[in-house]
Write a protein that holds these residues in place. Structure first.
Motif, PDB file in Angstrom:
ATOM      1  N   GLU A  98       0.821  -1.214   0.000  1.00 43.08           N
ATOM      2  CA  GLU A  98       0.000   0.000   0.000  1.00 43.08           C
ATOM      3  C   GLU A  98       0.858   1.268   0.000  1.00 43.08           C
ATOM      4  OE1 GLU A  98      -3.944  -1.686   2.334  1.00 43.08           O
ATOM      5  OE2 GLU A  98      -2.069  -1.382   3.429  1.00 43.08           O
ATOM      6  N   LEU A  99       2.076   1.173   0.540  1.00 45.99           N
ATOM      7  CA  LEU A  99       3.005   2.311   0.500  1.00 45.99           C
ATOM      8  C   LEU A  99       3.844   2.331  -0.771  1.00 45.99           C
ATOM      9  CD1 LEU A  99       4.541   2.784   4.076  1.00 45.99           C
ATOM     10  CD2 LEU A  99       3.302   4.487   2.734  1.00 45.99           C
ATOM     11  N   ARG A 100       3.697   1.303  -1.583  1.00 42.99           N
ATOM     12  CA  ARG A 100       4.584   1.119  -2.723  1.00 42.99           C
ATOM     13  C   ARG A 100       4.607   2.294  -3.713  1.00 42.99           C
ATOM     14  NH1 ARG A 100       5.915  -4.749  -4.875  1.00 42.99           N
ATOM     15  NH2 ARG A 100       7.831  -4.226  -5.960  1.00 42.99           N
ATOM     16  N   SER A 125      12.590   7.370  10.908  1.00 48.39           N
ATOM     17  CA  SER A 125      13.448   8.430  10.380  1.00 48.39           C
ATOM     18  C   SER A 125      14.051   8.053   9.031  1.00 48.39           C
ATOM     19  CB  SER A 125      14.579   8.731  11.379  1.00 48.39           C
ATOM     20  OG  SER A 125      15.343   7.570  11.635  1.00 48.39           O
ATOM     21  N   ALA A 126      13.502   7.036   8.398  1.00 54.87           N
ATOM     22  CA  ALA A 126      13.831   6.749   6.998  1.00 54.87           C
ATOM     23  C   ALA A 126      12.615   6.983   6.111  1.00 54.87           C
ATOM     24  CB  ALA A 126      14.327   5.316   6.841  1.00 54.87           C
ATOM     25  N   GLY A 127      11.486   7.441   6.721  1.00 51.18           N
ATOM     26  CA  GLY A 127      10.330   7.836   5.929  1.00 51.18           C
ATOM     27  C   GLY A 127       9.233   6.804   5.776  1.00 51.18           C
ATOM     28  N   LEU A 128       9.173   5.824   6.654  1.00 53.19           N
ATOM     29  CA  LEU A 128       8.037   4.903   6.652  1.00 53.19           C
ATOM     30  C   LEU A 128       6.976   5.472   7.591  1.00 53.19           C
ATOM     31  CD1 LEU A 128       9.951   1.498   6.843  1.00 53.19           C
ATOM     32  CD2 LEU A 128       8.983   2.601   4.810  1.00 53.19           C
ATOM     33  N   TRP A 129       5.734   5.497   7.121  1.00 53.15           N
ATOM     34  CA  TRP A 129       4.666   6.154   7.882  1.00 53.15           C
ATOM     35  C   TRP A 129       3.450   5.234   7.985  1.00 53.15           C
ATOM     36  CZ3 TRP A 129       6.370  10.319  10.208  1.00 53.15           C
ATOM     37  CH2 TRP A 129       7.428  11.034   9.634  1.00 53.15           C
ATOM     38  N   GLY A 130       3.001   5.015   9.234  1.00 52.02           N
ATOM     39  CA  GLY A 130       1.868   4.116   9.447  1.00 52.02           C
ATOM     40  C   GLY A 130       2.149   2.743   8.872  1.00 52.02           C
ATOM     41  N   TYR A 131       3.394   2.310   8.978  1.00 55.60           N
ATOM     42  CA  TYR A 131       3.871   1.121   8.269  1.00 55.60           C
ATOM     43  C   TYR A 131       3.635  -0.129   9.105  1.00 55.60           C
ATOM     44  CZ  TYR A 131       7.089  -2.026   5.828  1.00 55.60           C
ATOM     45  OH  TYR A 131       7.648  -3.089   5.155  1.00 55.60           O
ATOM     46  N   SER A 132       2.853  -1.038   8.568  1.00 50.48           N
ATOM     47  CA  SER A 132       2.597  -2.308   9.250  1.00 50.48           C
ATOM     48  C   SER A 132       3.742  -3.259   8.972  1.00 50.48           C
ATOM     49  CB  SER A 132       1.276  -2.910   8.759  1.00 50.48           C
ATOM     50  OG  SER A 132       1.068  -4.171   9.360  1.00 50.48           O
ATOM     51  N   LEU A 133       4.528  -3.551  10.005  1.00 44.79           N
ATOM     52  CA  LEU A 133       5.697  -4.409   9.851  1.00 44.79           C
ATOM     53  C   LEU A 133       5.303  -5.859   9.595  1.00 44.79           C
ATOM     54  CD1 LEU A 133       8.818  -4.464   9.993  1.00 44.79           C
ATOM     55  CD2 LEU A 133       8.595  -4.919  12.442  1.00 44.79           C
TER      56      LEU A 133
END
Length: 499
Positions: free
Chosen positions: A72-74, A334-342
């Protein structure tokens, strides 16, 4: 005791003071991290699209930034990969970490100049915490081996790209480089089996004191070392080997087999690194759980695992978590992942300080009939019974059998490679089934209601999982066998290995 060991004790004391500040101020540090991340990224493409300039609270953030997985962040990540600057974080990333996703194929995770040092610092502090608590520092005077991916890096649109462990290998502190194995040429070997054989030859006569890696691949290294040394135990090959550092998978299913081949119990440190960030490490040999890194450029969110697939799940930050409750882990970095589901689930075992255990994967569960059995439950059931029965487990995976032979009830099918077989496999399976029923009330109800029959254990031939991973082109490195699946893709491949 050598000079390095003496100095490491002094350094360990200084670092422990810093960690005490983190332990005592977790909520405040997370709030500061949140504010710093949002402010820094407000003028990026992502920050503009999600109105970061108008975000003044975590509640604002939740309204503006949805939960997304990699796919979804792709659209944003693909822009980063193409070399565009200021997409998710100011500038361009220093590296792209290449990783194999279970649902997304190959993934490329940005690593920034701000996030990379946190990987190095956390790994260092894990060792220093051990030294501070135990006083054991002799291992720094001997050789250390890190079983990891190749440090050879490629480029994508001007950005260096490689496996996380390979990237980090370029930033190991100078004072450890002389002690570090394998050699660079050996580390660059891509074929895992060829690499392990080369490492065996290179290390068999060294004074190894610390060994680090993912347990199943360390186990393979130990087995081959033992074989070329006339079936010696590892403790006899490396008399000063005193510390095992591991991560990537739960160590408990491997512990008995590892200690058998080592020939003794050994201190261990668990770490929780991911390409997305170094999340936690074991800071105590006495306390359960891993210390959450709350001051490392990651703002954490948590979703109760049972709500994860809801349209509007509950999202909380660290101050509102509950003990012994499974949460899906969400990262903002701090690398720019936001709301990221690991994709991982964690459970807090302490809030003073905040310590977690990794309980499974949010998409790795069995719920063919609504039972929602998770990794933590199957591992607990299997390893509890294995310990009681003196059984050694090498590796395992579980899948539902929803279409058994005519007149049979469906069941969970467990594919287990044993180091030491149960005396009676049927009795062993019954005991594991009872243990699982005690951990999962929904599974208990399905068994009691004759919806499912008790689980069936299939004993597999030696080296089954090595052979399976080899057949998939995933032998070694960071690759792991999924423990649970709702389909039979892996299960059907393993049927040829059943004894």
């Amino acid at each position: 005791m050598g000079l390095k060991a003496v100095l490491s004790k002094v350094f360990a004391s200084l670092v422990n003071r810093q960690l005490n500040h983190i332990r005592q101020n977790a909520v405040t540090l997370q709030q500061k991290t949140f504010s710093d991340l949002v402010y820094t990224a407000k003028n990026t493409a992502f920050g503009t699209d999600h109105q970061f300039a108008l975000i003044n609270s975590y509640e604002d953030f939740k309204k503006n930034v949805p939960i997304r997985d990699y796919e979804e962040l792709r659209p944003y990540i693909d822009r980063v990969i193409k070399g565009e600057a200021n997409v998710m974080w100011p500038g361009k990333p220093s590296y792209l970490a290449k990783t194999s996703g279970t649902t997304s194929g190959v993934k490329y995770i940005p690593i920034s100049k701000e996030s990379l040092p946190e990987h190095i610092k956390a790994a260092r502090n894990a060792l220093l915490s051990y030294i501070y608590e135990t006083g054991k520092a002799d291992f720094v005077d001997g050789k250390m081996i890190f079983l990891q991916g190749s440090p050879v890096l490629n480029e994508k649109n001007g950005i260096s790209t490689g496996r996380l462990s390979g990237i980090v290998a370029h930033h190991v502190p100078g004072y450890l480089q002389k002690n570090r194995l394998p050699s660079y040429p050996t580390n660059c070997i891509e074929d895992w089996e060829e690499k392990v054989d080369a490492i065996v030859q290179e290390t068999a006569k060294e004074d190894l004191r610390l060994i680090s890696g993912i347990p199943p691949w360390c186990q393979m290294y130990f087995d081959r070392l033992s074989a070329v040394s006339g079936d010696k135990k590892i403790k006899d090959i490396f008399p000063n080997f005193k510390l095992f550092v591991h991560g990537g998978v739960n160590y408990e299913p491997y512990r008995a087999r590892m200690e058998e081949v080592i020939g003794t119990q050994i201190d261990s440190i668990e770490t929780y690194p991911a390409s997305e960030g170094f999340i936690a490490f074991q800071d105590s040999q006495k306390e359960k759980g891993l210390l959450l890194m709350v001051d490392a450029g990651i703002f954490y969110e948590f979703i109760p695992s049972e709500e994860y697939f809801n349209d509007n799940p509950t999202r909380i930050n660290i101050k509102d978590v509950e003990l012994e409750k499974n949460y899906a882990l969400i990262l903002n970095t701090s690398a720019g992942l936001w709301g990221y589901s690991l994709g991982d689930t964690v459970k807090f075992v302490s809030k003073n300080p905040y310590r977690i255990v990794v309980s499974g994967r949010i998409k790795h569960y069995i719920s063919a009939f609504g039972e929602h059995v998770i990794g933590e439950e199957v591992e607990h059931a299997l390893m509890t019974v294995a310990k009681q029965e003196g059984v050694e487990v090498v590796e395992f995976t579980v899948a539902p059998q929803v279409a058994p032979a005519e007149s049979q009830l469906p069941y969970h099918e467990w594919f287990v490679e044993f180091g030491k077989e149960p005396a009676d496999l049927t009795t062993f399976a019954m005991k594991v089934d009872r243990a699982l029923q005690q951990k999962n009330i929904y599974y208990f109800d399905l068994i009691a209601g004759n919806i499912l029959q008790p689980l069936i254990v299939r004993s597999l031939k030696k080296d089954t999982f090595i052979n399976y991973m080899r057949s998939q082109g995933k032998l070694g490195g960071q690759n792991k066998v999924p423990r649970l699946a709702n389909d039979r893709k892996i299960a059907d491949e393993l049927t040829i290995y059943i004894i």
